[in-house]
Design a protein around this motif. Structure first.
Motif, PDB file in Angstrom:
ATOM      1  N   THR B   4      81.955  -4.699 -55.916  1.00  0.00           N
ATOM      2  CA  THR B   4      81.601  -4.214 -57.258  1.00  0.00           C
ATOM      3  C   THR B   4      81.783  -5.341 -58.266  1.00  0.00           C
ATOM      4  OG1 THR B   4      82.262  -1.966 -56.703  1.00  0.00           O
ATOM      5  CG2 THR B   4      82.119  -2.513 -59.041  1.00  0.00           C
ATOM      6  N   LEU B   5      82.893  -6.039 -58.139  1.00  0.00           N
ATOM      7  CA  LEU B   5      83.137  -7.181 -59.018  1.00  0.00           C
ATOM      8  C   LEU B   5      82.105  -8.277 -58.780  1.00  0.00           C
ATOM      9  CD1 LEU B   5      85.324  -7.970 -61.125  1.00  0.00           C
ATOM     10  CD2 LEU B   5      86.423  -9.299 -59.318  1.00  0.00           C
ATOM     11  N   ALA B   6      81.773  -8.491 -57.495  1.00  0.00           N
ATOM     12  CA  ALA B   6      80.821  -9.551 -57.152  1.00  0.00           C
ATOM     13  C   ALA B   6      79.474  -9.320 -57.812  1.00  0.00           C
ATOM     14  CB  ALA B   6      80.660  -9.634 -55.638  1.00  0.00           C
ATOM     15  N   PHE B   7      79.041  -8.062 -57.919  1.00  0.00           N
ATOM     16  CA  PHE B   7      77.720  -7.774 -58.461  1.00  0.00           C
ATOM     17  C   PHE B   7      77.715  -7.487 -59.960  1.00  0.00           C
ATOM     18  CE2 PHE B   7      74.874  -8.186 -55.073  1.00  0.00           C
ATOM     19  CZ  PHE B   7      75.517  -7.807 -53.901  1.00  0.00           C
ATOM     20  N   THR B   8      78.855  -7.344 -60.568  1.00  0.00           N
ATOM     21  CA  THR B   8      78.896  -7.131 -62.018  1.00  0.00           C
ATOM     22  C   THR B   8      79.395  -8.371 -62.755  1.00  0.00           C
ATOM     23  OG1 THR B   8      81.097  -6.144 -61.801  1.00  0.00           O
ATOM     24  CG2 THR B   8      79.228  -4.630 -61.859  1.00  0.00           C
ATOM     25  N   ASN B   9      79.820  -9.378 -61.996  1.00  0.00           N
ATOM     26  CA  ASN B   9      80.289 -10.617 -62.633  1.00  0.00           C
ATOM     27  C   ASN B   9      79.706 -11.827 -61.921  1.00  0.00           C
ATOM     28  OD1 ASN B   9      82.630 -10.017 -64.722  1.00  0.00           O
ATOM     29  ND2 ASN B   9      82.777  -8.521 -63.069  1.00  0.00           N
ATOM     30  N   ILE B  10      78.402 -11.824 -61.791  1.00  0.00           N
ATOM     31  CA  ILE B  10      77.723 -12.942 -61.149  1.00  0.00           C
ATOM     32  C   ILE B  10      77.732 -14.110 -62.117  1.00  0.00           C
ATOM     33  CG2 ILE B  10      75.548 -13.764 -60.170  1.00  0.00           C
ATOM     34  CD1 ILE B  10      74.921 -10.749 -59.616  1.00  0.00           C
ATOM     35  N   SER B  11      78.288 -15.213 -61.681  1.00  0.00           N
ATOM     36  CA  SER B  11      78.420 -16.365 -62.560  1.00  0.00           C
ATOM     37  C   SER B  11      77.111 -17.148 -62.617  1.00  0.00           C
ATOM     38  CB  SER B  11      79.542 -17.252 -62.034  1.00  0.00           C
ATOM     39  OG  SER B  11      79.800 -18.304 -62.928  1.00  0.00           O
ATOM     40  N   ALA B  12      76.722 -17.550 -63.809  1.00  0.00           N
ATOM     41  CA  ALA B  12      75.490 -18.322 -63.999  1.00  0.00           C
ATOM     42  C   ALA B  12      75.672 -19.257 -65.184  1.00  0.00           C
ATOM     43  CB  ALA B  12      74.313 -17.382 -64.255  1.00  0.00           C
ATOM     44  N   PRO B  72      79.947 -21.237 -42.456  1.00  0.00           N
ATOM     45  CA  PRO B  72      79.196 -20.558 -43.509  1.00  0.00           C
ATOM     46  C   PRO B  72      78.913 -21.510 -44.671  1.00  0.00           C
ATOM     47  CG  PRO B  72      81.499 -19.911 -43.592  1.00  0.00           C
ATOM     48  CD  PRO B  72      81.342 -20.769 -42.385  1.00  0.00           C
ATOM     49  N   ASP B  73      77.696 -21.478 -45.150  1.00  0.00           N
ATOM     50  CA  ASP B  73      77.349 -22.376 -46.235  1.00  0.00           C
ATOM     51  C   ASP B  73      77.738 -21.755 -47.553  1.00  0.00           C
ATOM     52  OD1 ASP B  73      74.534 -21.022 -45.193  1.00  0.00           O
ATOM     53  OD2 ASP B  73      74.810 -20.908 -47.346  1.00  0.00           O
ATOM     54  N   HIS B  74      78.182 -22.557 -48.467  1.00  0.00           N
ATOM     55  CA  HIS B  74      78.609 -22.053 -49.767  1.00  0.00           C
ATOM     56  C   HIS B  74      77.535 -22.388 -50.783  1.00  0.00           C
ATOM     57  CE1 HIS B  74      82.422 -21.043 -47.999  1.00  0.00           C
ATOM     58  NE2 HIS B  74      82.471 -22.247 -47.475  1.00  0.00           N
ATOM     59  N   TRP B  75      76.416 -21.730 -50.648  1.00  0.00           N
ATOM     60  CA  TRP B  75      75.242 -22.033 -51.462  1.00  0.00           C
ATOM     61  C   TRP B  75      75.523 -21.888 -52.948  1.00  0.00           C
ATOM     62  CZ3 TRP B  75      71.056 -23.618 -53.603  1.00  0.00           C
ATOM     63  CH2 TRP B  75      70.330 -22.815 -54.499  1.00  0.00           C
ATOM     64  N   ALA B  76      76.249 -20.849 -53.356  1.00  0.00           N
ATOM     65  CA  ALA B  76      76.693 -20.625 -54.738  1.00  0.00           C
ATOM     66  C   ALA B  76      75.669 -19.912 -55.616  1.00  0.00           C
ATOM     67  CB  ALA B  76      77.137 -21.923 -55.423  1.00  0.00           C
ATOM     68  N   GLY B  77      74.528 -19.553 -55.051  1.00  0.00           N
ATOM     69  CA  GLY B  77      73.606 -18.673 -55.763  1.00  0.00           C
ATOM     70  C   GLY B  77      73.173 -19.143 -57.134  1.00  0.00           C
ATOM     71  N   LEU B  78      73.248 -18.250 -58.085  1.00  0.00           N
ATOM     72  CA  LEU B  78      72.725 -18.477 -59.435  1.00  0.00           C
ATOM     73  C   LEU B  78      73.413 -19.639 -60.152  1.00  0.00           C
ATOM     74  CD1 LEU B  78      70.582 -17.357 -61.249  1.00  0.00           C
ATOM     75  CD2 LEU B  78      72.039 -15.427 -61.777  1.00  0.00           C
ATOM     76  N   ARG B  79      74.611 -19.977 -59.733  1.00  0.00           N
ATOM     77  CA  ARG B  79      75.302 -21.109 -60.345  1.00  0.00           C
ATOM     78  C   ARG B  79      74.561 -22.420 -60.121  1.00  0.00           C
ATOM     79  NH1 ARG B  79      81.096 -19.814 -57.863  1.00  0.00           N
ATOM     80  NH2 ARG B  79      79.740 -18.687 -56.453  1.00  0.00           N
ATOM     81  N   ARG B  80      73.644 -22.417 -59.139  1.00  0.00           N
ATOM     82  CA  ARG B  80      72.888 -23.634 -58.832  1.00  0.00           C
ATOM     83  C   ARG B  80      71.588 -23.749 -59.637  1.00  0.00           C
ATOM     84  NH1 ARG B  80      73.442 -26.195 -53.857  1.00  0.00           N
ATOM     85  NH2 ARG B  80      75.620 -26.173 -53.180  1.00  0.00           N
ATOM     86  N   ALA B  81      71.379 -22.851 -60.571  1.00  0.00           N
ATOM     87  CA  ALA B  81      70.139 -22.923 -61.362  1.00  0.00           C
ATOM     88  C   ALA B  81      70.040 -24.267 -62.060  1.00  0.00           C
ATOM     89  CB  ALA B  81      70.096 -21.786 -62.376  1.00  0.00           C
ATOM     90  N   HIS B  82      68.860 -24.892 -61.994  1.00  0.00           N
ATOM     91  CA  HIS B  82      68.695 -26.215 -62.586  1.00  0.00           C
ATOM     92  C   HIS B  82      67.763 -26.205 -63.791  1.00  0.00           C
ATOM     93  CE1 HIS B  82      65.460 -25.940 -59.478  1.00  0.00           C
ATOM     94  NE2 HIS B  82      64.731 -26.411 -60.467  1.00  0.00           N
ATOM     95  N   ALA B  83      67.154 -25.045 -64.060  1.00  0.00           N
ATOM     96  CA  ALA B  83      66.263 -24.936 -65.220  1.00  0.00           C
ATOM     97  C   ALA B  83      66.289 -23.502 -65.709  1.00  0.00           C
ATOM     98  CB  ALA B  83      64.842 -25.356 -64.860  1.00  0.00           C
ATOM     99  N   LEU B  84      66.023 -23.341 -67.001  1.00  0.00           N
ATOM    100  CA  LEU B  84      65.984 -22.000 -67.598  1.00  0.00           C
ATOM    101  C   LEU B  84      64.849 -21.938 -68.605  1.00  0.00           C
ATOM    102  CD1 LEU B  84      67.446 -19.182 -67.923  1.00  0.00           C
ATOM    103  CD2 LEU B  84      68.631 -20.211 -69.864  1.00  0.00           C
ATOM    104  N   PHE B  85      64.023 -20.915 -68.460  1.00  0.00           N
ATOM    105  CA  PHE B  85      62.955 -20.660 -69.413  1.00  0.00           C
ATOM    106  C   PHE B  85      63.246 -19.339 -70.128  1.00  0.00           C
ATOM    107  CE2 PHE B  85      59.833 -23.877 -68.252  1.00  0.00           C
ATOM    108  CZ  PHE B  85      60.226 -24.234 -66.977  1.00  0.00           C
ATOM    109  N   LYS B  86      62.524 -19.142 -71.235  1.00  0.00           N
ATOM    110  CA  LYS B  86      62.694 -17.880 -71.957  1.00  0.00           C
ATOM    111  C   LYS B  86      61.337 -17.359 -72.395  1.00  0.00           C
ATOM    112  CE  LYS B  86      64.896 -15.766 -75.981  1.00  0.00           C
ATOM    113  NZ  LYS B  86      65.558 -15.992 -77.271  1.00  0.00           N
ATOM    114  N   GLY B  87      61.140 -16.045 -72.250  1.00  0.00           N
ATOM    115  CA  GLY B  87      59.937 -15.389 -72.728  1.00  0.00           C
ATOM    116  C   GLY B  87      58.784 -15.456 -71.741  1.00  0.00           C
TER     117      GLY B  87
END
Lengths: 144, 177
Positions: B4-12, B72-87
């Motif tokens: 529950t914590l993992a899915f409500t506090n996804i770090s980005a 197990p690989d520690h990919w880190a998910g959304l924390r690895r985002a390298h670009a962000l767009f809006k709209g």
């Protein structure tokens, strides 16, 4: 899959189906209707502001489509259609044709490469919708 | 693991400052619909490519046992985002909320594919070629400390800038970072 199924139930109150369900679904969070013919890794190729074609991981085979801004399409083009009144489901071919009615002149008059891609995209979506007889159930609640 | 914590506090990375973090929650209705449709591959993407954790299925790692140094690989998910767009440039919800949607861009090396296998139903494979992974999120308040994930998907990569989505200039209003 039991552990994963339990996690989905406890965290999201979601029930994981044991079989893939092949039908069109409306997703309210981003206001689109999506149809995918198989449970596989998908790559979504934007055609325009209304249509995305969904392909498999190789990006060679069309396996689905997404109609975006669906409430807009429904409110402006679909809800006045006589065949929609009192219907239990909405054939997706009707929705695709409604969008084509909106943008049709642009597609017919312009021969730029982008327009060719748009034309082909709509053909592929329409063909898939007809081949698989894709329908959207409970569409009336979209307007609610 | 507290899921529950993992899915409500996804770090980005925060939209306001890439070097700071924000937290995201996954839209419950989206997950419920995806599960109801039996879309196992999209569910696996949520666990691994969004949250950064391999799918919690029996014997995870079974198919990768020859690659122990990588698993197990520690990919880190959304924390690895390298670009962000809006709209996103399209009508949404019929009253123009498209400008509020943020689009995180990532390029994971792997994905987990659903396989009908008695020992383990998740197999790690190479990510689709010439594609990037997007996560769509909406932030309600200006300081961008917390948001909701609305969807995720793979899209074709731009031919000139293969770390970005194809036609990103036509698709989105602006690039934030």
């Amino acid at each position: 899959m039991e552990q994963l199924t339990n996690i989905l139930s406890e965290v999201f109150d979601a029930k994981l189906s044991s079989d893939f369900v092949k039908r069109a679904v409306y997703y309210p969070s981003m206001d689109f209707v999506e149809y995918v013919a198989s449970d596989t890794v998908c790559v979504s190729d934007r055609i325009d502001e209304f249509l995305t074609i969904i392909r498999d991981a190789s990006q060679e085979n069309v396996i689905g489509f997404k109609l975006k801004g669906f409430r807009y399409i429904f409110e402006t083009q679909l809800k006045t259609l006589p065949e929609i009144n009192d219907a239990d489901f909405l054939p997706m071919v009707n929705a695709i044709e409604a969008i084509l009615t909106t943008i049709g002149n642009v597609l017919l008059e312009c021969h730029a490469p982008e327009s060719e891609k748009r034309r082909k995209g709509y053909e592929q979506a329409k063909e898939l919708a007809m081949r698989d007889n894709v329908k959207l159930d409970d569409f009336q609640k979209i307007a609610a | 693991m507290d899921w529950t914590l993992a899915f409500t506090n996804i770090s980005a990375p925060s939209p306001c400052n890439k070097s700071e973090n924000c937290t995201l929650t996954v839209d419950k209705e989206l997950v419920a619909l995806t599960a109801e449709m039996g879309m196992n591959n999209k569910i696996f993407e949520m666990f691994y490519n969004v949250v950064g954790h391999p799918p919690p299925v029996n014997n995870i790692g079974y198919h990768e046992k020859g690659e122990l140094k990588d698993f197990p690989d520690h990919w880190a998910g959304l924390r690895r985002a390298h670009a962000l767009f809006k709209g996103i440039k399209r009508p949404r919800n019929y009253n123009g909320h498209a400008e509020k949607v943020h689009i995180y861009v990532m390029k994971p090396q792997h994905i987990y594919k659903y396989v009908a296998h008695m020992a383990c139903s998740a197999k790690r494979i190479e990510a689709p070629a010439k594609a990037v992974f997007l996560v769509y999120a909406e932030f309600e308040i200006e300081n961008c400390t917390h948001g909701t994930i609305l969807n995720w998907e793979w899209v074709p990569a731009d031919a000139e800038q293969p770390d970005l989505p194809d036609n990103h200039a036509e698709r989105y209003d602006e690039r934030i970072w």
